[in-house]
Design a protein around this motif. Structure first.
Motif, PDB file in Angstrom:
ATOM      1  N   ASN A 194      49.949  43.235  74.530  1.00  0.00           N
ATOM      2  CA  ASN A 194      49.420  43.877  75.739  1.00  0.00           C
ATOM      3  C   ASN A 194      49.654  43.018  76.970  1.00  0.00           C
ATOM      4  N   HIS A 195      49.497  41.719  76.819  1.00  0.00           N
ATOM      5  CA  HIS A 195      49.746  40.796  77.923  1.00  0.00           C
ATOM      6  C   HIS A 195      51.172  40.982  78.435  1.00  0.00           C
ATOM      7  N   SER A 196      52.098  41.023  77.516  1.00  0.00           N
ATOM      8  CA  SER A 196      53.508  41.187  77.862  1.00  0.00           C
ATOM      9  C   SER A 196      53.788  42.584  78.396  1.00  0.00           C
ATOM     10  N   ALA A 197      53.191  43.599  77.783  1.00  0.00           N
ATOM     11  CA  ALA A 197      53.461  44.991  78.165  1.00  0.00           C
ATOM     12  C   ALA A 197      52.982  45.307  79.566  1.00  0.00           C
ATOM     13  N   PHE A 198      51.906  44.661  79.990  1.00  0.00           N
ATOM     14  CA  PHE A 198      51.377  44.939  81.321  1.00  0.00           C
ATOM     15  C   PHE A 198      51.933  43.978  82.362  1.00  0.00           C
ATOM     16  N   SER A 199      53.134  43.479  82.109  1.00  0.00           N
ATOM     17  CA  SER A 199      53.906  42.655  83.052  1.00  0.00           C
ATOM     18  C   SER A 199      53.162  41.427  83.541  1.00  0.00           C
ATOM     19  N   LEU A 210      56.083  37.141  76.512  1.00  0.00           N
ATOM     20  CA  LEU A 210      55.276  36.740  75.363  1.00  0.00           C
ATOM     21  C   LEU A 210      55.747  35.357  74.921  1.00  0.00           C
ATOM     22  N   THR A 211      54.927  34.370  75.236  1.00  0.00           N
ATOM     23  CA  THR A 211      55.255  32.981  74.912  1.00  0.00           C
ATOM     24  C   THR A 211      54.292  32.454  73.856  1.00  0.00           C
ATOM     25  N   GLU A 212      54.571  31.241  73.395  1.00  0.00           N
ATOM     26  CA  GLU A 212      53.676  30.609  72.426  1.00  0.00           C
ATOM     27  C   GLU A 212      52.274  30.464  73.012  1.00  0.00           C
ATOM     28  N   GLU A 213      52.182  30.123  74.286  1.00  0.00           N
ATOM     29  CA  GLU A 213      50.877  29.929  74.927  1.00  0.00           C
ATOM     30  C   GLU A 213      50.091  31.245  74.965  1.00  0.00           C
ATOM     31  N   VAL A 214      50.771  32.334  75.259  1.00  0.00           N
ATOM     32  CA  VAL A 214      50.104  33.650  75.296  1.00  0.00           C
ATOM     33  C   VAL A 214      49.608  34.001  73.906  1.00  0.00           C
ATOM     34  N   LEU A 215      50.424  33.789  72.900  1.00  0.00           N
ATOM     35  CA  LEU A 215      50.033  34.102  71.532  1.00  0.00           C
ATOM     36  C   LEU A 215      48.842  33.242  71.083  1.00  0.00           C
ATOM     37  N   MET A 216      48.765  32.036  71.576  1.00  0.00           N
ATOM     38  CA  MET A 216      47.701  31.123  71.192  1.00  0.00           C
ATOM     39  C   MET A 216      46.374  31.394  71.890  1.00  0.00           C
ATOM     40  N   GLU A 217      46.391  32.201  72.948  1.00  0.00           N
ATOM     41  CA  GLU A 217      45.141  32.466  73.712  1.00  0.00           C
ATOM     42  C   GLU A 217      44.082  33.107  72.858  1.00  0.00           C
ATOM     43  N   TYR A 223      44.742  39.325  67.737  1.00  0.00           N
ATOM     44  CA  TYR A 223      45.466  38.331  68.544  1.00  0.00           C
ATOM     45  C   TYR A 223      46.857  38.843  68.900  1.00  0.00           C
ATOM     46  N   TRP A 224      47.540  39.423  67.916  1.00  0.00           N
ATOM     47  CA  TRP A 224      48.890  39.921  68.162  1.00  0.00           C
ATOM     48  C   TRP A 224      48.875  41.041  69.205  1.00  0.00           C
ATOM     49  N   ARG A 225      47.971  41.984  69.065  1.00  0.00           N
ATOM     50  CA  ARG A 225      47.881  43.083  70.036  1.00  0.00           C
ATOM     51  C   ARG A 225      47.586  42.566  71.436  1.00  0.00           C
ATOM     52  N   ARG A 233      51.149  29.163  62.155  1.00  0.00           N
ATOM     53  CA  ARG A 233      50.063  28.535  61.396  1.00  0.00           C
ATOM     54  C   ARG A 233      48.820  28.359  62.266  1.00  0.00           C
ATOM     55  N   ARG A 234      48.991  27.871  63.488  1.00  0.00           N
ATOM     56  CA  ARG A 234      47.828  27.635  64.367  1.00  0.00           C
ATOM     57  C   ARG A 234      47.108  28.951  64.690  1.00  0.00           C
ATOM     58  N   VAL A 235      47.869  30.015  64.949  1.00  0.00           N
ATOM     59  CA  VAL A 235      47.245  31.320  65.231  1.00  0.00           C
ATOM     60  C   VAL A 235      46.515  31.818  63.984  1.00  0.00           C
ATOM     61  N   ALA A 236      47.145  31.689  62.819  1.00  0.00           N
ATOM     62  CA  ALA A 236      46.537  32.154  61.563  1.00  0.00           C
ATOM     63  C   ALA A 236      45.289  31.341  61.231  1.00  0.00           C
ATOM     64  N   GLU A 237      45.281  30.054  61.558  1.00  0.00           N
ATOM     65  CA  GLU A 237      44.093  29.228  61.326  1.00  0.00           C
ATOM     66  C   GLU A 237      42.953  29.653  62.250  1.00  0.00           C
ATOM     67  N   LYS A 238      43.302  30.006  63.472  1.00  0.00           N
ATOM     68  CA  LYS A 238      42.303  30.455  64.442  1.00  0.00           C
ATOM     69  C   LYS A 238      41.692  31.787  64.006  1.00  0.00           C
ATOM     70  N   ALA A 239      42.529  32.649  63.446  1.00  0.00           N
ATOM     71  CA  ALA A 239      42.077  33.967  62.967  1.00  0.00           C
ATOM     72  C   ALA A 239      41.467  33.783  61.586  1.00  0.00           C
TER      73      ALA A 239
END
Length: 172
Positions: free
Chosen positions: A156-161, A165-172, A150-152, A135-141
């Motif tokens: 990418n954050h996770s893919a480039f080591s 992928l945590t809640e904090e990364v998704l919320m950035e 945001y999802w990509r 919900r918080r990510v969708a509200e931000k978007a």
């Protein structure tokens, strides 16, 4: 919807370069209103995207003739544009008949839609996040496109080591 119903339709794309590419052969062989309309006559329906892009251009009168040929034959015409119908001025009477016909305003996607898109991506990638995070990510978007961006970014954050992928990364 037309494709699902098996209706053969043609699309006129408002981005002027794409439009010119679609009709490149016609331009080379002598461009006329009749020839322009013939190019589309085998379609059962017509979709014209970004109508305002044609405003004030010579193609505007050709589009008017095309719309007229479809309406006279009882074929459906769908116009899209960023303006509301009453803002169009100086257009061919046949275009104005469409513009002033049935219309619907399409607003930015509702929060629930943005949430469902994000949930779909999360499930597809085999992650789990609490509904409150989604919900918080969708509200931000503000748009579905922002949700995907945001999802990509998080993937990418996770893919480039750079870490999991945590809640904090998704919320950035």
């Amino acid at each position: 919807e037309w494709a699902e119903k098996g209706i053969h339709f043609r699309e006129l794309i408002g981005q002027i370069l794409l439009f010119e590419l679609q009709l490149d052969e016609l331009y080379r062989d002598g461009f006329s209103k009749e020839r322009f309309c013939e190019e589309y006559e085998n379609a059962e329906a017509l979709c014209i995207e970004d109508l305002e892009i044609f405003e004030g251009k010579k193609e505007q009168e050709y589009i008017g003739e095309l719309v007229k040929s479809f309406l006279v034959k009882g074929k459906p015409v769908l116009l899209t544009g960023e303006k509301s119908p009453e803002e169009y001025e100086g257009w061919n009477e046949w275009i104005l008949k469409c513009v002033n016909g049935h219309s619907a305003e399409i607003k930015d996607p509702e929060l629930e839609l943005r949430m469902s898109v994000l949930k779909e991506y999360i499930a597809r990638w085999h992650y789990e996040f609490p509904d409150e995070v989604v919900r918080r990510v969708a509200e931000k978007a503000k748009t579905v496109e922002d949700v995907i961006i945001y999802w990509r970014g998080a993937i990418n954050h996770s893919a480039f080591s750079r870490g999991p992928l945590t809640e904090e990364v998704l919320m950035e």
